[in-house]
Design a protein around this motif. Structure first.
Motif, short mmCIF file in Angstrom:
data_model
loop_
_atom_site.label_atom_id
_atom_site.label_comp_id
_atom_site.label_asym_id
_atom_site.label_seq_id
_atom_site.Cartn_x
_atom_site.Cartn_y
_atom_site.Cartn_z
N LEU A 71 0.83 -1.20 0.00
CA LEU A 71 0.00 0.00 0.00
C LEU A 71 0.87 1.25 0.00
CD1 LEU A 71 -2.70 -1.04 2.64
CD2 LEU A 71 -2.84 -1.21 0.16
N ALA A 72 0.64 2.13 -0.97
CA ALA A 72 1.33 3.41 -1.00
C ALA A 72 0.59 4.39 -0.09
CB ALA A 72 1.40 3.95 -2.42
N ALA A 73 1.34 5.26 0.58
CA ALA A 73 0.73 6.17 1.54
C ALA A 73 1.53 7.46 1.62
CB ALA A 73 0.63 5.52 2.92
N VAL A 74 0.90 8.50 2.19
CA VAL A 74 1.55 9.75 2.54
C VAL A 74 1.11 10.10 3.96
CG1 VAL A 74 1.71 10.64 0.19
CG2 VAL A 74 -0.35 11.09 1.53
N ILE A 75 1.73 11.10 4.56
CA ILE A 75 1.36 11.46 5.93
C ILE A 75 0.26 12.53 5.93
CG2 ILE A 75 3.64 10.92 6.85
CD1 ILE A 75 4.13 13.98 7.00
N ASP A 76 -0.49 12.56 7.01
CA ASP A 76 -1.50 13.59 7.25
C ASP A 76 -1.21 14.16 8.64
OD1 ASP A 76 -3.63 15.25 7.25
OD2 ASP A 76 -5.19 13.70 7.26
N TYR A 98 1.25 -1.69 4.91
CA TYR A 98 0.25 -2.74 4.64
C TYR A 98 -0.74 -2.76 5.80
CZ TYR A 98 3.45 -5.34 7.71
OH TYR A 98 4.26 -5.72 8.76
N LYS A 99 -1.89 -3.38 5.59
CA LYS A 99 -2.94 -3.44 6.61
C LYS A 99 -2.43 -4.19 7.83
CE LYS A 99 -6.51 -1.49 4.48
NZ LYS A 99 -7.27 -0.35 5.01
N GLN A 100 -2.57 -3.57 9.02
CA GLN A 100 -2.07 -4.17 10.26
C GLN A 100 -3.04 -3.86 11.40
OE1 GLN A 100 2.19 -2.83 10.68
NE2 GLN A 100 1.81 -2.07 8.60
N PRO A 101 -3.08 -4.70 12.43
CA PRO A 101 -3.89 -4.40 13.61
C PRO A 101 -3.18 -3.38 14.50
CG PRO A 101 -2.77 -6.49 13.93
CD PRO A 101 -2.46 -6.04 12.52
N GLY A 102 -3.93 -2.71 15.37
CA GLY A 102 -3.33 -1.81 16.34
C GLY A 102 -3.15 -0.40 15.82
N GLN A 103 -2.66 0.48 16.72
CA GLN A 103 -2.50 1.90 16.41
C GLN A 103 -1.18 2.23 15.74
OE1 GLN A 103 -3.16 3.89 20.16
NE2 GLN A 103 -5.37 3.96 19.84
N TRP A 104 -0.22 1.32 15.73
CA TRP A 104 1.08 1.54 15.11
C TRP A 104 1.23 0.62 13.91
CZ3 TRP A 104 4.67 5.20 16.71
CH2 TRP A 104 4.38 5.84 17.92
N TRP A 105 1.60 1.18 12.76
CA TRP A 105 1.81 0.40 11.55
C TRP A 105 3.29 0.43 11.17
CZ3 TRP A 105 -2.40 0.76 7.19
CH2 TRP A 105 -3.62 0.29 7.70
N LEU A 118 -3.65 6.54 3.20
CA LEU A 118 -3.37 5.66 2.07
C LEU A 118 -3.68 6.37 0.76
CD1 LEU A 118 -4.86 2.31 3.41
CD2 LEU A 118 -2.50 3.09 3.50
N VAL A 119 -2.87 6.07 -0.27
CA VAL A 119 -3.07 6.64 -1.60
C VAL A 119 -3.87 5.66 -2.42
CG1 VAL A 119 -1.94 7.49 -3.67
CG2 VAL A 119 -0.90 7.90 -1.43
N GLU A 120 -5.03 6.07 -2.89
CA GLU A 120 -5.92 5.16 -3.62
C GLU A 120 -5.28 4.67 -4.91
OE1 GLU A 120 -9.77 6.63 -4.34
OE2 GLU A 120 -10.18 7.16 -2.25
N GLY A 121 -5.37 3.36 -5.09
CA GLY A 121 -4.92 2.75 -6.34
C GLY A 121 -3.43 2.80 -6.55
N GLN A 129 6.65 -1.19 -5.36
CA GLN A 129 7.54 -2.10 -4.66
C GLN A 129 8.96 -1.57 -4.73
OE1 GLN A 129 6.62 -4.71 -2.93
NE2 GLN A 129 4.48 -4.45 -3.45
N GLY A 130 9.59 -1.32 -3.58
CA GLY A 130 10.99 -0.91 -3.53
C GLY A 130 11.19 0.49 -4.08
N THR A 131 12.42 0.77 -4.51
CA THR A 131 12.78 2.09 -5.04
C THR A 131 12.25 2.23 -6.45
OG1 THR A 131 14.77 2.03 -3.72
CG2 THR A 131 14.71 3.61 -5.53
#
Length: 396
Positions: free
Chosen positions: A227-232, A263-270, A289-292, A296-298
């Motif tokens: 999963l690609a993501a950015v911070i908020d 990736y999807k994980q339980p709890g408050q820390w990923w 999370l960034v939709e779609g 993988q990697g660099t």
């Protein structure tokens, strides 16, 4: 030589005194014109102090934005690559200083965790070459209310006047002199170190970026960063920690707009991974999370011809090792130009690229001398590499 020079308007002297005291408490030697010697001319002292200082804080306000002296001092600091801008009013720095980032201290009242104040300390750490000292913040306490006098409580009887009062005062003076003489003859007591006197406060440390060829740490078994993501995060950056708590060590940080994987994980820390291979834990509420999007990697190098740079030298930004870049400097760069601009910082130090495309590109220029697999970057170079890498992630 002083560490920090402060430029300001006399109308803001009381507020600037608080800033100067906080910078001094952080372990830096501070000079501002409240210390101007009476026998020296103003212009000579200011020029001398700015030139010898490692950093220059300019305090912008409604008054200082109109001051020719403050604008002149800010221009000198900018030309010497040591300008740190702050604002204590609801005001933008005047032209051309509004093109440079500044720290908003309009609502700062001495809090150590204030986002604007943390930006000031990070700039001072880079320019002065050492970390700020953790110092307790003195918050003024309201005075306790004084109970009104009660009519039903009798006042104590007045002490009778005594003719022995002068003799009593003389006796106290003799005792005080004797105690002072005894204290001066004793060996000096050893003061406790600052680290022993108060519990240390965790400092924010900028991550050390790497080139494309730096080896990434191995992924833990069972992890699939899909999963690609950015911070908020309103602070503009979020720390990556070694464990799932705020007391653990900071192993890196993600800037606003910079993409990373999780990736999807339980709890408050990923658990997260950056493009440079940095892995650790981030508080879930700061992850968007960034939709779609999933990489993988660099990211792979984009296709197309390599840029020839300024004057055919292969250098996209000639002074990227000498000054801090801003987003405006690279706003019109394509993905390939961003990648070359980032890696040319390493090439200047003779880094041996394992990527054959980078090796061929820089190898065609006389200034490139590959001599080492591990190079040391300055604080300015590290900050510029982080900015360029963040821009690359945003250009994907």
């Amino acid at each position: 030589m002083v560490d920090v020079f402060i430029s300001y308007s006399r109308d803001n002297k009381a507020r600037v005194a608080d800033i100067a005291a906080a910078v001094s408490a952080a372990g830096y030697d501070v000079w501002w014109d409240a210390e101007l010697p009476p026998h020296r001319s103003y212009g000579d002292v200011i020029t001398e102090k700015i030139g010898s200082a490692k950093a220059a804080i300019v305090v912008w306000s409604q008054a200082s934005a109109q001051s020719e002296w403050v604008r002149a001092e800010a221009d000198v600091a900018r030309n010497q690559k040591k300008l740190v801008q702050t604002a204590i009013d609801d005001v933008m720095p005047p032209l051309p200083f509004n093109q440079i980032q500044f720290a908003d201290l309009s609502d700062w009242r001495g809090e150590a965790d204030h986002s604007g104040w943390r930006k000031v300390l990070m700039s001072l750490e880079d320019l002065c070459g050492r970390e700020a000292v953790a110092a307790p913040v003195q918050v003024p306490r309201p005075m306790a209310p004084v109970a009104p006098p009660r009519d039903d409580v009798p006042s104590p009887p007045a002490a009778p006047k005594s003719s022995f009062l002068p003799w009593a005062l003389l006796g106290l003076a003799v005792v005080a002199i004797a105690l002072l003489a005894w204290k001066l003859t004793q060996p000096a007591a050893v003061e406790p170190a600052a680290s022993q006197a108060a519990a240390p406060v965790e400092e924010e440390k900028p991550e050390v970026p790497a080139s494309d060829d730096a080896p990434a740490p191995a992924t833990a078994p069972g992890e699939a960063y899909t999963l690609a993501a950015v911070i908020d995060d309103p602070d503009g950056f979020t720390n990556i920690r070694a464990a799932q708590n705020t007391q653990s060590a900071i192993v890196g940080k993600v800037l606003e707009g910079e993409k990373f994987l999780t990736y999807k994980q339980p709890g408050q820390w990923w658990r997260v991974r950056k493009a440079d291979g940095t892995m650790g834990y981030m508080f879930r509420k700061y992850i968007r999370l960034v939709e779609g999007g999933a990489a993988q990697g660099t990211p792979a190098a984009p296709a197309g011809p390599m840029p020839t740079g300024v004057g055919g030298s292969g250098v996209v930004i000639p002074d990227s090792s000498e000054r801090l870049l801003t987003p405006a400097d690279i706003a019109n760069f394509g993905l390939l130009e961003l990648r070359i601009a980032r890696n040319e910082i390493f090439a200047r130090h003779g880094f041996r690229f394992k990527d054959p495309r980078l090796a061929r590109h820089f190898g065609q220029f006389d200034w490139y001398r590959p001599t080492s697999d591990n190079v040391q970057l300055s604080a300015t170079e590290k900050a510029n590499v982080s900015l360029l890498k963040s821009a690359e992630a945003g250009a994907q």
